[in-house]
Design an enzyme around this catalytic site. Sequence first.
Site, PDB file in Angstrom:
ATOM      1  N   CYS A 194      -7.665  21.758 -47.989  1.00 52.32           N
ATOM      2  CA  CYS A 194      -7.743  21.966 -46.471  1.00 52.32           C
ATOM      3  C   CYS A 194      -6.386  21.246 -45.771  1.00 52.32           C
ATOM      4  CB  CYS A 194      -9.207  21.326 -46.100  1.00 52.32           C
ATOM      5  SG  CYS A 194      -9.501  19.872 -45.971  1.00 52.32           S
ATOM      6  N   ASN A 222      -7.727  16.725 -45.852  1.00 50.42           N
ATOM      7  CA  ASN A 222      -8.571  16.410 -47.040  1.00 50.42           C
ATOM      8  C   ASN A 222      -9.750  15.182 -46.527  1.00 50.42           C
ATOM      9  OD1 ASN A 222      -8.147  14.689 -50.328  1.00 50.42           O
ATOM     10  ND2 ASN A 222      -9.584  16.334 -49.671  1.00 50.42           N
ATOM     11  N   CYS A 224     -12.127  16.342 -44.075  1.00 53.15           N
ATOM     12  CA  CYS A 224     -13.427  17.097 -43.788  1.00 53.15           C
ATOM     13  C   CYS A 224     -13.810  18.479 -44.807  1.00 53.15           C
ATOM     14  CB  CYS A 224     -13.251  17.794 -42.294  1.00 53.15           C
ATOM     15  SG  CYS A 224     -12.708  16.303 -40.883  1.00 53.15           S
ATOM     16  N   ARG A 225     -13.158  19.316 -44.575  1.00 51.67           N
ATOM     17  CA  ARG A 225     -13.711  20.641 -45.234  1.00 51.67           C
ATOM     18  C   ARG A 225     -13.551  20.301 -46.671  1.00 51.67           C
ATOM     19  NH1 ARG A 225      -9.846  24.168 -41.674  1.00 51.67           N
ATOM     20  NH2 ARG A 225      -8.709  22.195 -41.931  1.00 51.67           N
ATOM     21  N   SER A 226     -12.225  20.168 -47.047  1.00 51.99           N
ATOM     22  CA  SER A 226     -12.331  20.224 -48.825  1.00 51.99           C
ATOM     23  C   SER A 226     -13.070  19.259 -49.342  1.00 51.99           C
ATOM     24  CB  SER A 226     -10.947  20.199 -49.060  1.00 51.99           C
ATOM     25  OG  SER A 226      -9.948  19.108 -48.831  1.00 51.99           O
ATOM     26  N   ASP A 274     -12.366  24.406 -38.857  1.00 55.35           N
ATOM     27  CA  ASP A 274     -11.863  22.910 -38.840  1.00 55.35           C
ATOM     28  C   ASP A 274     -12.828  22.079 -37.728  1.00 55.35           C
ATOM     29  OD1 ASP A 274     -10.911  20.369 -38.936  1.00 55.35           O
ATOM     30  OD2 ASP A 274      -8.905  21.126 -38.280  1.00 55.35           O
TER      31      ASP A 274
HETATM   32  P1  4NP Z   1      -9.713  18.926 -42.726  1.00 54.71           P
HETATM   33  O1  4NP Z   1      -9.913  18.533 -41.129  1.00 54.71           O
HETATM   34  O2  4NP Z   1      -8.543  19.541 -42.696  1.00 54.71           O
HETATM   35  O3  4NP Z   1     -10.907  19.742 -42.861  1.00 54.71           O
HETATM   36  O4  4NP Z   1      -9.783  17.569 -43.549  1.00 54.71           O
HETATM   37  C1  4NP Z   1      -8.721  17.882 -40.474  1.00 54.71           C
HETATM   38  C2  4NP Z   1      -8.530  16.283 -40.622  1.00 54.71           C
HETATM   39  C3  4NP Z   1      -7.465  15.769 -39.894  1.00 54.71           C
HETATM   40  C4  4NP Z   1      -6.855  16.467 -38.880  1.00 54.71           C
HETATM   41  C5  4NP Z   1      -7.157  17.908 -38.893  1.00 54.71           C
HETATM   42  C6  4NP Z   1      -7.981  18.517 -39.584  1.00 54.71           C
HETATM   43  N1  4NP Z   1      -5.738  15.925 -38.237  1.00 54.71           N
HETATM   44  O5  4NP Z   1      -5.309  16.486 -37.491  1.00 54.71           O
HETATM   45  O6  4NP Z   1      -5.746  14.591 -38.551  1.00 54.71           O
END
Ligand code: 4NP
Length: 138
Positions: free
Chosen positions: A11, A14, A16-18, A108
């Site tokens: 994702c 790294n 939240c989703r992945s 997201d």
């Molecule tokens: P992820 O979510 O890609 O599912 O881990 C996010 C985590 C951090 C951010 C965006 C999405 N960020 O903008 O810091």
Amino acid sequence: MADKHNVMFVCLGNICRSPMAEAVFKEVIKQRGIADKWYAESSGTGGWHVGCSPDQRTMAVLKKNNIEYQHTAQQLVKDDFHRKPKGSKAEVFLLGSFDPKGETIIQDPYYDSDNLGFEKCYIQCWKSCNAFLDKYNK
Ligand code: 4NP
């Protein structure tokens, strides 16, 4: 690892989703008794959260579903592509493309003010990981 099927969930951050997908995938292969056949990891395309634990909302949803998980965020690197040795059938998929109901995009949830997006992410990961394994576990 070489004799296993390798999966890398990716994702953006790294956290939240992945990691959710990795944790769910590992739980599913454990429940199916096929954990010895698969190697799974997760990473982010961005490096902002490298070294961090998963978002606490990811961990809360996993815990609620009795899934134990620990992870340290890492960034996807060039070497990860070397997991595709000559002759390998490795492919890039959207995890959501396996969703039986066709809900392709796993949104997201990072900027959400509550856990709902994380709960939904968990359900999508569960459905899609199962559908993926129905197809690819050999
Ligand atoms: P992820 O979510 O890609 O599912 O881990 C996010 C985590 C951090 C951010 C965006 C999405 N960020 O903008 O810091």
